[in-house]
Scaffold this active site. Structure first.
Site, PDB file in Angstrom:
ATOM      1  N   GLY A  61       0.788  -1.416   0.094  1.00  0.00           N
ATOM      2  CA  GLY A  61       0.157   0.069   0.011  1.00  0.00           C
ATOM      3  C   GLY A  61       0.923   1.079  -0.064  1.00  0.00           C
ATOM      4  O   GLY A  61       2.083   1.319  -0.616  1.00  0.00           O
ATOM      5  N   CYS A  93       6.167  -5.412   0.335  1.00  0.00           N
ATOM      6  CA  CYS A  93       5.989  -3.950  -0.216  1.00  0.00           C
ATOM      7  C   CYS A  93       5.990  -2.946   0.799  1.00  0.00           C
ATOM      8  O   CYS A  93       7.279  -2.737   1.872  1.00  0.00           O
ATOM      9  CB  CYS A  93       5.015  -3.871  -1.398  1.00  0.00           C
ATOM     10  SG  CYS A  93       5.448  -2.534  -2.283  1.00  0.00           S
ATOM     11  N   ILE A 151       5.436  -3.377  -7.621  1.00  0.00           N
ATOM     12  CA  ILE A 151       4.612  -2.124  -7.805  1.00  0.00           C
ATOM     13  C   ILE A 151       5.100  -0.968  -6.864  1.00  0.00           C
ATOM     14  O   ILE A 151       4.922  -0.909  -5.825  1.00  0.00           O
ATOM     15  CB  ILE A 151       3.232  -2.662  -7.666  1.00  0.00           C
ATOM     16  CG1 ILE A 151       2.863  -3.399  -8.573  1.00  0.00           C
ATOM     17  CG2 ILE A 151       2.351  -1.196  -7.666  1.00  0.00           C
ATOM     18  CD1 ILE A 151       1.206  -4.304  -8.146  1.00  0.00           C
ATOM     19  N   ARG A 152       5.756  -0.344  -7.471  1.00  0.00           N
ATOM     20  CA  ARG A 152       6.534   0.924  -6.736  1.00  0.00           C
ATOM     21  C   ARG A 152       7.327   0.175  -5.380  1.00  0.00           C
ATOM     22  O   ARG A 152       7.370   0.801  -4.136  1.00  0.00           O
ATOM     23  CB  ARG A 152       5.377   2.032  -6.247  1.00  0.00           C
ATOM     24  CG  ARG A 152       4.812   2.760  -7.256  1.00  0.00           C
ATOM     25  CD  ARG A 152       3.837   3.843  -6.857  1.00  0.00           C
ATOM     26  NE  ARG A 152       4.521   4.799  -5.935  1.00  0.00           N
ATOM     27  CZ  ARG A 152       3.959   5.372  -5.017  1.00  0.00           C
ATOM     28  NH1 ARG A 152       2.682   4.981  -4.530  1.00  0.00           N
ATOM     29  NH2 ARG A 152       4.464   6.246  -4.263  1.00  0.00           N
ATOM     30  N   HIS A 188       4.944  -8.629  -4.570  1.00  0.00           N
ATOM     31  CA  HIS A 188       3.324  -8.845  -4.112  1.00  0.00           C
ATOM     32  C   HIS A 188       3.035 -10.403  -4.134  1.00  0.00           C
ATOM     33  O   HIS A 188       2.049 -10.500  -5.321  1.00  0.00           O
ATOM     34  CB  HIS A 188       2.666  -8.003  -4.794  1.00  0.00           C
ATOM     35  CG  HIS A 188       2.521  -6.540  -4.435  1.00  0.00           C
ATOM     36  ND1 HIS A 188       1.818  -6.085  -3.323  1.00  0.00           N
ATOM     37  CD2 HIS A 188       3.345  -5.424  -4.700  1.00  0.00           C
ATOM     38  CE1 HIS A 188       2.025  -4.596  -3.236  1.00  0.00           C
ATOM     39  NE2 HIS A 188       3.016  -4.398  -4.051  1.00  0.00           N
ATOM     40  N   GLU A 190       0.738 -12.149  -3.245  1.00  0.00           N
ATOM     41  CA  GLU A 190      -0.650 -12.306  -2.757  1.00  0.00           C
ATOM     42  C   GLU A 190      -1.465 -11.933  -4.075  1.00  0.00           C
ATOM     43  O   GLU A 190      -2.730 -12.198  -4.254  1.00  0.00           O
ATOM     44  CB  GLU A 190      -1.117 -11.067  -1.949  1.00  0.00           C
ATOM     45  CG  GLU A 190      -1.275  -9.819  -2.041  1.00  0.00           C
ATOM     46  CD  GLU A 190      -0.087  -9.237  -2.059  1.00  0.00           C
ATOM     47  OE1 GLU A 190       0.146  -7.910  -2.304  1.00  0.00           O
ATOM     48  OE2 GLU A 190       0.929  -9.818  -1.672  1.00  0.00           O
TER      49      GLU A 190
END
Length: 214
Positions: A61, A93, A151-152, A188, A190
């Site tokens: 997040g 993350c 992702i970032r 990630h 998940e």
């Protein structure tokens, strides 16, 4: 502000009772995977939600938002105490950022939970449109590569003597690490359909439960 989402609160089930920090981010995806693996999932938003859980996942997040909300809702300090006491934690993350001892490229006032003896750099791979996927060798999980989605994501700039790298990119940058009951990944699992990291984490939870009763 409302953070309730009772549709995700799992009923009683066999298996370990595992929390997922559900203040922000992709906590639903982690909850789904953990339930599929037989865990009882508790969505953690306040200090009282930590009661009775045997491990916790801190999802991806926005780490700065998760930090602020965890302090605003009174969950940060008791969670720090449980990490220090040895509760198994898996951070993905932003979750990896939160459990790292040292952070780089943070915003002013950002705090972390700590516990993992690593230095982590936020947003090490650029903006969201620079997200990418790659296969990683993770010997701890077997011979089959793990398909990793970034992702970032953060990166582990250095690993202290108490921590152990689990996976690195081709250029040598560490993207998965563990230390006792703590586990962290820059990517990630998940959302990629490979549940082996979650299984590995649940193995740590079960081992601690057994040790506690012996």
């Amino acid at each position: 502000m409302t953070l309730r989402d009772d549709s995700l609160a799992a009923p009683g089930a066999p298996g370990p009772r595992v929390g997922v920090l559900a203040l922000q981010g992709d906590f639903r995806e982690h909850a789904r995977v953990l339930r599929e693996l037989g865990a009882e999932v508790v969505l953690v938003r306040r200090a009282e939600d930590l009661d009775g859980i045997e491990g916790i996942v801190i999802p991806g997040g926005e780490s700065t938002v998760m930090d602020k909300l965890s302090r605003a809702f009174g969950v940060a300090e008791p969670l720090k105490q449980r990490i220090a006491a040895g509760m198994p934690v898996y951070g993905t993350c932003a979750g990896l950022i939160m459990i790292a001892d040292t952070l780089l490229d943070t915003i002013e006032g950002q705090q972390n939970l700590g516990g993992l003896d690593v230095v982590v750099r936020r947003n090490a791979f650029g903006s969201q449109n620079q997200s990418f996927e790659t296969d990683l060798q993770v010997p701890a999980l077997g011979d089959q590569p793990v398909h990793a989605v970034f992702i970032r994501g953060p990166v582990v700039e250095s690993v202290g003597e108490n921590a152990t790298p689990l996976a690195s990119l081709a250029d040598g940058r560490v993207v998965a690490v563990e230390q006792g009951n703590l586990l962290g990944t820059s990517f990630h699992p998940e959302i990629q359909g490979d549940v082996r990291f979650h299984e590995y984490f649940l193995g740590k939870v079960r081992a601690r439960v057994v040790a506690a009763v012996e």
